[in-house]
Scaffold this motif. Structure first.
Motif, PDB file in Angstrom:
ATOM      1  N   LEU A 159       0.838  -1.202   0.000  1.00 20.68           N
ATOM      2  CA  LEU A 159       0.000   0.000   0.000  1.00 20.68           C
ATOM      3  C   LEU A 159       0.867   1.244   0.000  1.00 20.68           C
ATOM      4  CD1 LEU A 159      -2.842  -0.793   2.555  1.00 20.68           C
ATOM      5  CD2 LEU A 159      -2.991  -0.637   0.089  1.00 20.68           C
ATOM      6  N   VAL A 160       1.803   1.283   0.941  1.00 21.54           N
ATOM      7  CA  VAL A 160       2.615   2.483   1.102  1.00 21.54           C
ATOM      8  C   VAL A 160       3.500   2.714  -0.122  1.00 21.54           C
ATOM      9  CG1 VAL A 160       4.385   3.558   2.504  1.00 21.54           C
ATOM     10  CG2 VAL A 160       2.563   2.282   3.586  1.00 21.54           C
ATOM     11  N   GLY A 161       4.105   1.621  -0.591  1.00 18.42           N
ATOM     12  CA  GLY A 161       4.976   1.754  -1.748  1.00 18.42           C
ATOM     13  C   GLY A 161       4.204   2.265  -2.963  1.00 18.42           C
ATOM     14  N   TYR A 162       2.992   1.755  -3.123  1.00 14.86           N
ATOM     15  CA  TYR A 162       2.161   2.204  -4.246  1.00 14.86           C
ATOM     16  C   TYR A 162       1.828   3.683  -4.099  1.00 14.86           C
ATOM     17  CZ  TYR A 162      -1.638   2.322  -7.620  1.00 14.86           C
ATOM     18  OH  TYR A 162      -2.429   2.630  -8.681  1.00 14.86           O
ATOM     19  N   GLY A 163       1.482   4.068  -2.887  1.00 12.05           N
ATOM     20  CA  GLY A 163       1.180   5.476  -2.638  1.00 12.05           C
ATOM     21  C   GLY A 163       2.337   6.375  -3.007  1.00 12.05           C
ATOM     22  N   PHE A 164       3.546   5.939  -2.656  1.00 11.87           N
ATOM     23  CA  PHE A 164       4.708   6.771  -2.961  1.00 11.87           C
ATOM     24  C   PHE A 164       5.024   6.782  -4.448  1.00 11.87           C
ATOM     25  CE2 PHE A 164       6.038   6.467   1.555  1.00 11.87           C
ATOM     26  CZ  PHE A 164       6.132   7.821   1.765  1.00 11.87           C
ATOM     27  N   ALA A 165       4.715   5.668  -5.119  1.00 15.49           N
ATOM     28  CA  ALA A 165       5.146   5.564  -6.509  1.00 15.49           C
ATOM     29  C   ALA A 165       4.216   6.291  -7.462  1.00 15.49           C
ATOM     30  CB  ALA A 165       5.267   4.096  -6.896  1.00 15.49           C
ATOM     31  N   ASN A 209       0.947  12.048  -6.479  1.00 16.13           N
ATOM     32  CA  ASN A 209       1.656  13.250  -6.078  1.00 16.13           C
ATOM     33  C   ASN A 209       0.863  13.926  -4.973  1.00 16.13           C
ATOM     34  OD1 ASN A 209       4.095  13.689  -7.368  1.00 16.13           O
ATOM     35  ND2 ASN A 209       3.005  13.968  -9.311  1.00 16.13           N
ATOM     36  N   PHE A 210       1.513  14.216  -3.903  1.00 16.00           N
ATOM     37  CA  PHE A 210       0.810  14.915  -2.832  1.00 16.00           C
ATOM     38  C   PHE A 210       1.821  15.786  -2.102  1.00 16.00           C
ATOM     39  CE2 PHE A 210       1.647  10.452  -1.854  1.00 16.00           C
ATOM     40  CZ  PHE A 210       2.534  10.550  -0.804  1.00 16.00           C
ATOM     41  N   PRO A 211       1.325  16.791  -1.409  1.00 18.46           N
ATOM     42  CA  PRO A 211       2.239  17.667  -0.697  1.00 18.46           C
ATOM     43  C   PRO A 211       3.038  16.897   0.356  1.00 18.46           C
ATOM     44  CG  PRO A 211      -0.065  18.172  -0.174  1.00 18.46           C
ATOM     45  CD  PRO A 211      -0.070  17.268  -1.345  1.00 18.46           C
ATOM     46  N   LEU A 212       4.261  17.311   0.570  1.00 18.05           N
ATOM     47  CA  LEU A 212       5.167  16.711   1.560  1.00 18.05           C
ATOM     48  C   LEU A 212       5.601  15.295   1.204  1.00 18.05           C
ATOM     49  CD1 LEU A 212       3.671  17.827   4.989  1.00 18.05           C
ATOM     50  CD2 LEU A 212       5.648  18.734   3.824  1.00 18.05           C
ATOM     51  N   LYS A 213       5.437  14.918  -0.068  1.00 14.81           N
ATOM     52  CA  LYS A 213       5.811  13.557  -0.447  1.00 14.81           C
ATOM     53  C   LYS A 213       7.295  13.285  -0.195  1.00 14.81           C
ATOM     54  CE  LYS A 213       5.898  10.720  -4.566  1.00 14.81           C
ATOM     55  NZ  LYS A 213       5.423  10.604  -5.928  1.00 14.81           N
ATOM     56  N   THR A 216      -6.438  17.248  -6.200  1.00 10.65           N
ATOM     57  CA  THR A 216      -6.627  17.084  -4.754  1.00 10.65           C
ATOM     58  C   THR A 216      -7.131  15.683  -4.441  1.00 10.65           C
ATOM     59  OG1 THR A 216      -8.727  18.209  -5.088  1.00 10.65           O
ATOM     60  CG2 THR A 216      -7.000  19.453  -3.983  1.00 10.65           C
ATOM     61  N   GLN A 217      -7.992  15.191  -5.341  1.00  5.59           N
ATOM     62  CA  GLN A 217      -8.498  13.844  -5.118  1.00  5.59           C
ATOM     63  C   GLN A 217      -7.358  12.835  -5.098  1.00  5.59           C
ATOM     64  OE1 GLN A 217     -11.432  12.771  -8.058  1.00  5.59           O
ATOM     65  NE2 GLN A 217     -11.594  10.745  -7.167  1.00  5.59           N
ATOM     66  N   LYS A 218      -6.436  13.025  -6.047  1.00  3.42           N
ATOM     67  CA  LYS A 218      -5.302  12.102  -6.105  1.00  3.42           C
ATOM     68  C   LYS A 218      -4.415  12.254  -4.877  1.00  3.42           C
ATOM     69  CE  LYS A 218      -3.904   9.986  -9.877  1.00  3.42           C
ATOM     70  NZ  LYS A 218      -2.888   9.666 -10.836  1.00  3.42           N
ATOM     71  N   ALA A 219      -4.269  13.519  -4.452  1.00  4.01           N
ATOM     72  CA  ALA A 219      -3.441  13.745  -3.270  1.00  4.01           C
ATOM     73  C   ALA A 219      -4.040  13.047  -2.063  1.00  4.01           C
ATOM     74  CB  ALA A 219      -3.305  15.241  -3.005  1.00  4.01           C
ATOM     75  N   ILE A 220      -5.379  13.132  -1.973  1.00  5.91           N
ATOM     76  CA  ILE A 220      -6.036  12.495  -0.829  1.00  5.91           C
ATOM     77  C   ILE A 220      -5.854  10.983  -0.879  1.00  5.91           C
ATOM     78  CG2 ILE A 220      -8.279  11.976   0.197  1.00  5.91           C
ATOM     79  CD1 ILE A 220      -9.090  14.844  -0.629  1.00  5.91           C
ATOM     80  N   SER A 221      -6.064  10.407  -2.083  1.00  7.98           N
ATOM     81  CA  SER A 221      -5.894   8.952  -2.110  1.00  7.98           C
ATOM     82  C   SER A 221      -4.436   8.561  -1.893  1.00  7.98           C
ATOM     83  CB  SER A 221      -6.454   8.343  -3.404  1.00  7.98           C
ATOM     84  OG  SER A 221      -6.306   9.204  -4.474  1.00  7.98           O
ATOM     85  N   GLY A 222      -3.520   9.411  -2.345  1.00  5.93           N
ATOM     86  CA  GLY A 222      -2.117   9.151  -2.050  1.00  5.93           C
ATOM     87  C   GLY A 222      -1.870   9.093  -0.560  1.00  5.93           C
ATOM     88  N   LEU A 240      -1.049   6.184   4.567  1.00  6.56           N
ATOM     89  CA  LEU A 240      -1.503   6.398   5.942  1.00  6.56           C
ATOM     90  C   LEU A 240      -0.921   5.395   6.946  1.00  6.56           C
ATOM     91  CD1 LEU A 240      -3.306   8.372   7.444  1.00  6.56           C
ATOM     92  CD2 LEU A 240      -5.146   6.701   7.304  1.00  6.56           C
ATOM     93  N   PRO A 241      -0.904   4.083   6.628  1.00  5.92           N
ATOM     94  CA  PRO A 241      -0.333   3.147   7.606  1.00  5.92           C
ATOM     95  C   PRO A 241       1.076   3.545   8.002  1.00  5.92           C
ATOM     96  CG  PRO A 241      -1.276   1.951   5.766  1.00  5.92           C
ATOM     97  CD  PRO A 241      -1.386   3.390   5.439  1.00  5.92           C
ATOM     98  N   PHE A 242       1.830   3.975   6.981  1.00 10.24           N
ATOM     99  CA  PHE A 242       3.212   4.350   7.278  1.00 10.24           C
ATOM    100  C   PHE A 242       3.262   5.566   8.195  1.00 10.24           C
ATOM    101  CE2 PHE A 242       6.860   7.039   6.351  1.00 10.24           C
ATOM    102  CZ  PHE A 242       7.864   6.203   6.760  1.00 10.24           C
ATOM    103  N   ILE A 243       2.415   6.554   7.899  1.00 16.31           N
ATOM    104  CA  ILE A 243       2.458   7.774   8.705  1.00 16.31           C
ATOM    105  C   ILE A 243       2.108   7.467  10.163  1.00 16.31           C
ATOM    106  CG2 ILE A 243       1.419  10.038   9.059  1.00 16.31           C
ATOM    107  CD1 ILE A 243       1.088  10.264   6.073  1.00 16.31           C
ATOM    108  N   ILE A 244       1.032   6.678  10.334  1.00 16.46           N
ATOM    109  CA  ILE A 244       0.641   6.321  11.701  1.00 16.46           C
ATOM    110  C   ILE A 244       1.769   5.544  12.381  1.00 16.46           C
ATOM    111  CG2 ILE A 244      -0.955   4.963  13.086  1.00 16.46           C
ATOM    112  CD1 ILE A 244      -3.079   5.515  10.989  1.00 16.46           C
TER     113      ILE A 244
END
Lengths: 335, 302
Positions: free
Chosen positions: A119-125, A128-132, B12-18, B23-27
């Motif tokens: 999940l996390v790896g996919y999110g990073f790959a 694009n989001f702020p503070l990535k 923004t939608q993509k940012a949110i899903s990102g 999220l698991p990692f951040i927590i």
């Protein structure tokens, strides 16, 4: 027969002629190549032997009787072949129970690790989001921090576990999660388990190389973010997931650090291995032989135990060797 | 106007899903990494006492006493740390060079390549976790080796060593070289992953580059320095960092051992945390120094 030698002679003559024409270059280059091949073969053989030798040594030790140890004529092939060592080690460490424990712990942990790392790896790959960049730097930090640095406070953290003081408020006491597997699973769900940062890194590398068109096509066809992930991306990433799972499994299998910290009362193979010589001397005391276990004998037991612990891994390795190696090379790891 | 708005919505939608994905990692990071890190820093600066019964522990702030104790009072810690760093300074380059050479060899075509590869990657299993520690305790094996050494009349390496030493060639450098040769097993066993990484890099270099170089009259030696090395150099950085970390956190490290015994059996959490922080600082310093040097030499293709 005659024709063959004749032919060979003819070829040789031809070769010499060609060699002459090239000014001796041909012979020189062929000789150089042959020597190089020979040197390479010797070198690789030697190194392979070097790597395998301790394993083979343990294997042969595990089949010996104790008197073979003191027999100078016995080097690697046991004279008194016996399976008694295996029987004894099985009795000492409760092998089947430990094997079963290790198996389910390793499966559970490695599965959790890989699932959440994916999940996390996919999110990073792919997003694009702020503070990535910041969060990814945090992943790198997780890889770098030795777990021992935070061990002490994690230990106490789970010894007196509490969610923001709520539990203490209700029951007046904190929960002791020390001797259960829950804290470790929680850790893995938070991607903070054994070498978890590395899995995130590898999986991210893999997802980054998937062409963007694939994703866009899925979006156009009406897939949402999550169904794109589950239906398009996950099946594609199978090789890297398998190899991460294998690594996680193997490393969890042999890990003693986290299991010592969190799984104190579950009898796992690595822990039993380290305590084997103690168990042996206890055993000898208990049968009242009045002698101490010799160093050689307890080493023999340790070797036997190690072989017993490694065999499942070796089998997995032989079966899934490609999974270990090939998919890693497809990630295109780069800094 | 409206079109622009829609696009930013998608963004923004993509940012949110990102964020949902990571999220698991951040927590996990905040609760199991940041807070323990801060707490262990606080512990290292204080005297931790476990309160019997009721649960919980109290910390008395005592400043840098724990660090002072680690450096000036404790008889072993300093020496262990320096030993570890010195060993690392020799072992890490040796592991890198070894794995690079092996990767080059394994990338060539020869009979039984798959089999040889399998053996070289076997250490990924064999060198993990508790197995390394057990290997080191194996006094019987070393005893046997001694016997074998004594029984064979001529020890080739010993003779070679004598000859080289008597030649008057820098004694110190030779000693390092002999050390490495004596530890070649440790090095081979520590370089499984590194070989895989280098191999993956070597496989991405297109053969047309070598062909072009050959036509231009490059020897194999030259094309190694001009093509192979620069193309693989980013991976040298990756491997360097991986090797340093791996070296520091492997379970047979004496410093690690001392930290865990101080913590688990002596319950001296403050002192153990202080030592762990010093150790962590040393790791970061090593990575910064070596990484800084190597990253200057790295060549990026794109």
């Amino acid at each position: 027969m005659m024709t063959k030698t004749k032919q060979r002679k003819k070829q040789w003559a031809k070769f010499l002629e060609r060699n002459k024409k090239s000014g001796g270059y041909l012979l020189k280059s062929i000789a150089a190549e042959k020597t190089y091949k020979l040197v390479r073969a010797v070198l690789l053989f030697g190194l392979c032997f070097l790597i395998l030798q301790p394993l083979l040594n343990k294997l042969s030790l595990s089949f010996m009787e104790e008197r073979d140890l003191y027999d100078p004529t016995v080097v690697s092939i046991p004279r008194h072949f016996t399976l008694a060592n295996y029987v004894l080690v099985n009795k000492l460490i409760g092998f089947w129970k430990a094997l079963f424990n290790t198996l389910w712990v390793a499966l559970l942990i490695s599965f959790t690790q890989v699932a959440f790392a994916t999940l996390v790896g996919y999110g990073f790959a792919r997003f694009n989001f702020p503070l990535k960049k910041f969060w990814f730097a945090c992943v790198l930090l997780v890889i770098v921090v030795p777990p021992q640095t935070i061990m002490s406070s994690l230990y106490l953290h789970f010894r007196y576990f509490d969610v923001l003081g709520i539990i203490k408020l209700i029951t007046g006491q904190t929960i002791n999660l020390q001797n259960s597997i829950i804290p470790y699973v929680l850790l893995c769900m938070g991607c903070m388990g054994l070498k978890n940062g590395l899995y995130i890194f590898l999986i991210r590398q893999y997802f980054r190389n998937i062409p963007k068109e694939l994703e866009e096509a899925a979006y156009v066809d009406g897939c949402g973010t999550f169904s794109t992930f589950f239906r398009i991306m996950l099946p594609d990433a199978k090789p890297i997931l398998v190899s991460c799972f294998l690594f996680a499994f193997v490393w969890q299998w042999t890990d003693s650090f986290y299991s010592k910290l969190f799984l104190g009362n579950i009898k796992l193979l690595p822990k039993m291995l380290t305590s084997i010589s103690g168990l042996l001397s206890d055993y000898i005391n208990s049968i009242g032989a009045g002698v101490k276990a010799t160093v050689g004998y307890s080493q023999m037991m340790i070797s036997t135990g190690m072989i017993m612990a490694i065999i499942p891994l070796i089998i997995i390795y032989i079966v899934a060797q490609k999974g270990f190696v090939e998919s890693l090379s497809r990630t295109g790891i780069k800094m | 106007m409206e079109k622009k708005k829609k696009r930013s919505d998608l963004k923004t939608q993509k940012a949110i899903s990102g964020y949902l994905f990571i999220l698991p990692f951040i927590i996990g990071f905040l609760s199991f990494m940041v807070s323990p890190l801060i707490e262990s820093l606080r512990m290292s600066l204080s005297n931790v006492k476990i309160v019997a019964g009721s649960g919980g522990f109290i910390m008395e702030f005592i400043g840098i006493d724990n660090f002072k104790r680690a450096f000036f009072v404790d008889p072993e810690f300093n020496r262990m740390l320096v030993d570890e760093i010195r060993k690392m300074a020799v072992d890490v380059p040796a592991i890198l060079i070894f794995s690079f050479i092996i990767a080059i060899l394994l990338n060539q075509n020869f009979k039984g390549r798959g089999f040889v590869r399998a053996i070289f990657f076997l250490p990924v299993i064999l060198s993990s976790g508790v197995l390394v520690g057990l290997e080191y305790n194996n006094s019987l094996l070393s005893g046997m080796q001694e016997v074998i050494k004594k029984s064979s009349a001529v020890d080739l390496t010993e003779v070679l060593k004598q000859i080289l030493l008597s030649s008057g060639f820098g004694e110190r450098t030779l000693k390092v070289v002999f050390d490495i040769i004596n530890h070649v097993y440790d090095i081979a066993i520590a370089s499984g992953i590194q070989i895989i990484v280098f191999l993956s890099g070597l496989q991405t270099i297109s053969s047309s580059m070598y062909e072009a170089a050959k036509i231009e009259g490059c020897t194999v030696w030259e094309s190694f320095w001009k093509i192979t090395l620069p193309m693989v150099s980013p991976l040298i950085l990756v491997n360097l960092i991986y090797t340093i970390i791996d070296f520091f956190i492997k379970s047979d490290s004496k410093v690690m051992d001392k930290i865990s015994t101080t913590m688990i059996s002596k319950m001296d959490y403050g002192f153990a945390s202080a030592m762990a922080w010093v150790y962590f600082g040393a790791v970061i310093l090593m990575i910064a120094v070596f990484g800084g040097i190597v990253s200057r030499l790295v060549f990026y293709d794109d």
